[in-house]
Design an enzyme around this catalytic site. Sequence first.
Site, PDB file in Angstrom:
ATOM      1  N   TYR A 153       0.812  -1.222   0.000  1.00  0.00           N
ATOM      2  CA  TYR A 153       0.000   0.000   0.000  1.00  0.00           C
ATOM      3  C   TYR A 153       0.847   1.274   0.000  1.00  0.00           C
ATOM      4  O   TYR A 153       2.034   1.245   0.302  1.00  0.00           O
ATOM      5  CB  TYR A 153      -0.958  -0.019   1.202  1.00  0.00           C
ATOM      6  CG  TYR A 153      -1.726  -1.309   1.305  1.00  0.00           C
ATOM      7  CD1 TYR A 153      -2.520  -1.750   0.246  1.00  0.00           C
ATOM      8  CD2 TYR A 153      -1.616  -2.124   2.427  1.00  0.00           C
ATOM      9  CE1 TYR A 153      -3.210  -2.956   0.321  1.00  0.00           C
ATOM     10  CE2 TYR A 153      -2.298  -3.330   2.511  1.00  0.00           C
ATOM     11  CZ  TYR A 153      -3.089  -3.737   1.458  1.00  0.00           C
ATOM     12  OH  TYR A 153      -3.748  -4.925   1.524  1.00  0.00           O
ATOM     13  N   THR A 225      -7.112   0.333  18.150  1.00  0.00           N
ATOM     14  CA  THR A 225      -7.751   0.476  19.459  1.00  0.00           C
ATOM     15  C   THR A 225      -8.492   1.808  19.579  1.00  0.00           C
ATOM     16  O   THR A 225      -8.898   2.190  20.659  1.00  0.00           O
ATOM     17  CB  THR A 225      -6.713   0.362  20.590  1.00  0.00           C
ATOM     18  OG1 THR A 225      -5.768   1.442  20.452  1.00  0.00           O
ATOM     19  CG2 THR A 225      -5.987  -0.964  20.532  1.00  0.00           C
TER      20      THR A 225
END
Length: 312
Positions: A153, A225
């Site tokens: 990517y 998270t």
Amino acid sequence: MEFHVWILVFITCLELTSGDLWTKWWTYQGISGPDYWGLLNKEWNLCSKGKHQSPVDINPKTLVYDPNLKPLRLDKHRVDAALMNTGHDLLLRVNSTYEPYFTFTGGPLSYKYRVHQIKLHFGRVDQIGSEHSVAGRPFPIELQIYGYNHDLYNNFTESQSMPHGIAAISIFGMIGEEKNTEFEILVQASQQTIFKGDILQIGGFSIFHLLPDTDSYLTYEGSQTQPSCMETVTWVILNKPLYVTKNQLSILRQLHKAQEGLPQVLMENNFRPPMPLNRRTIRTNIAPKKQEQNCGVKKITFYEVNDKYKVT
Ligand SMILES: *[C@@H]1O[C@H](CO)[C@@H](O)[C@H](O)[C@H]1NC(C)=O
Ligand SMILES: *[C@@H]1O[C@H](CO)[C@@H](O)[C@H](O)[C@H]1NC(C)=O
């Protein structure tokens, strides 16, 4: 009940506000806290519905030894970076044009990951602060080094939603006497990033020297998270802590999560609580002690937390 009505009002507002404004509204406490992230924004529904979420509590007894896990390999050169107070956390962002890129690979990773940022999560008191925990016990601070898949990517943003997009190395901080030089640089610099939006350039920072000296780690597949909680993160949790001093922690605890001039609230306690492990396995490269064979009966050995990690 009234609580839920509030949330609905928030969601109605969502359609009226710009996405950018909205993304600043999640918090670590109260009605925009972790329990509600998935309701605040449709794009964050993995935060409440995902089954491969992070952080998790690590139960040593359920660790699985995987002899195929080789040591992690990290670059060693220094980088130019910027320390930022994002309002959610203290973040060290590596200069995106800086070359050579700082990368890591090996361990459970099949690709090369380029470090994008390091995040700090910490608590108001020493008993809480980390996101991951071991045998139910959190640590006062956790450093997370995020890299994106540089083989597949173009950048961190793109990688966040792609398969094998992100790898994160997690380091627990425990209270000790000695100061790690690089961590001390971050702590000292943080005194100039007290308010949200404050940025300080840091040249020649050594990510490598922040790492405890160990080849042992635990690894599992999880998520970011923070919203949007995308489940694209391979976590590698080092099996040795970084020692931090009480004084260093008390300096970090002075960080604020609002811009200067606004009513101030401290940033501390910026951690997401552990999420269910569900059917995932946490693997480790820590070889179990040799199993004894007695009269043909194989003794089963378990992992246990070291005495040093036990609550004192
Ligand atoms: C990043 O590094 C480049 C080249 O060293 C430098 O020109 C640029 O100003 C740096 N950017 C930031 C935001 O520090
Ligand atoms: C990241 O890469 C994608 C795909 O090439 C591109 O569209 C996007 O603008 C890039 N984002 C940033 C922040 O550079």
